[in-house]
Design a protein around this motif. Structure first.
Motif, PDB file in Angstrom:
ATOM      1  N   UNK A   1     -13.074  50.990  64.566  1.00  0.00           N
ATOM      2  CA  UNK A   1     -12.617  49.712  64.037  1.00  0.00           C
ATOM      3  C   UNK A   1     -11.112  49.759  63.733  1.00  0.00           C
ATOM      4  N   UNK A   2     -10.656  50.848  63.118  1.00  0.00           N
ATOM      5  CA  UNK A   2      -9.217  50.988  62.836  1.00  0.00           C
ATOM      6  C   UNK A   2      -8.410  50.980  64.131  1.00  0.00           C
ATOM      7  N   UNK A   3      -8.892  51.685  65.143  1.00  0.00           N
ATOM      8  CA  UNK A   3      -8.174  51.709  66.413  1.00  0.00           C
ATOM      9  C   UNK A   3      -8.079  50.309  67.016  1.00  0.00           C
ATOM     10  N   UNK A   4      -9.166  49.567  66.998  1.00  0.00           N
ATOM     11  CA  UNK A   4      -9.171  48.218  67.566  1.00  0.00           C
ATOM     12  C   UNK A   4      -8.189  47.323  66.810  1.00  0.00           C
ATOM     13  N   UNK A   5      -8.185  47.409  65.489  1.00  0.00           N
ATOM     14  CA  UNK A   5      -7.253  46.602  64.697  1.00  0.00           C
ATOM     15  C   UNK A   5      -5.807  46.958  65.015  1.00  0.00           C
TER      16      UNK A   5
END
Length: 114
Positions: free
Chosen positions: A50-54
């Motif tokens: 999720x952090x990577x996508x954001x």
């Protein structure tokens, strides 16, 4: 301790150590085991993804061209220029600023590192 069951002698069955009124062979306990296994995977895998996508969605703002600036000036000046542009973009975009705990320790060209 969703998985800690105590097996009683004889035909008394298996019950949860934290609550002996909870039968470990019940469908409800199986559902909790599936839920717990899902959560064990979600936190160590899902949160970093999720952090990577954001961060990926904001990559152009996180790295406003540090590598490009380095082709015409020194690495140090390129870093300063990229950080100045990123700081300006953070003021304009509050959603970018809210992610700063993930990238603020890294150079703009390494936005993905965390």
């Amino acid at each position: 301790s969703n998985f800690a069951c105590h097996e009683f002698d004889g035909s008394y069955g298996s019950y949860l150590k934290a609550d002996f009124s909870f039968d470990c062979n019940s469908d409800e306990h199986k559902a909790y085991q599936i839920y717990a296994a899902f959560m064990v995977l979600l936190f160590p895998i899902g949160i970093p993804v999720m952090y990577f996508v954001l961060l990926y969605k904001k990559r152009e703002k996180l790295d406003p061209g540090q590598r490009h600036f380095a082709t015409r000036t020194s690495e140090e000046d390129a870093l300063k220029e990229a950080l100045a542009i990123r700081a300006k973009l953070e003021l304009e975009d509050s959603s970018l600023r809210s992610l700063s705990f993930l990238y603020s320790s890294y150079e703009p060209r390494m936005w993905w590192f965390e």
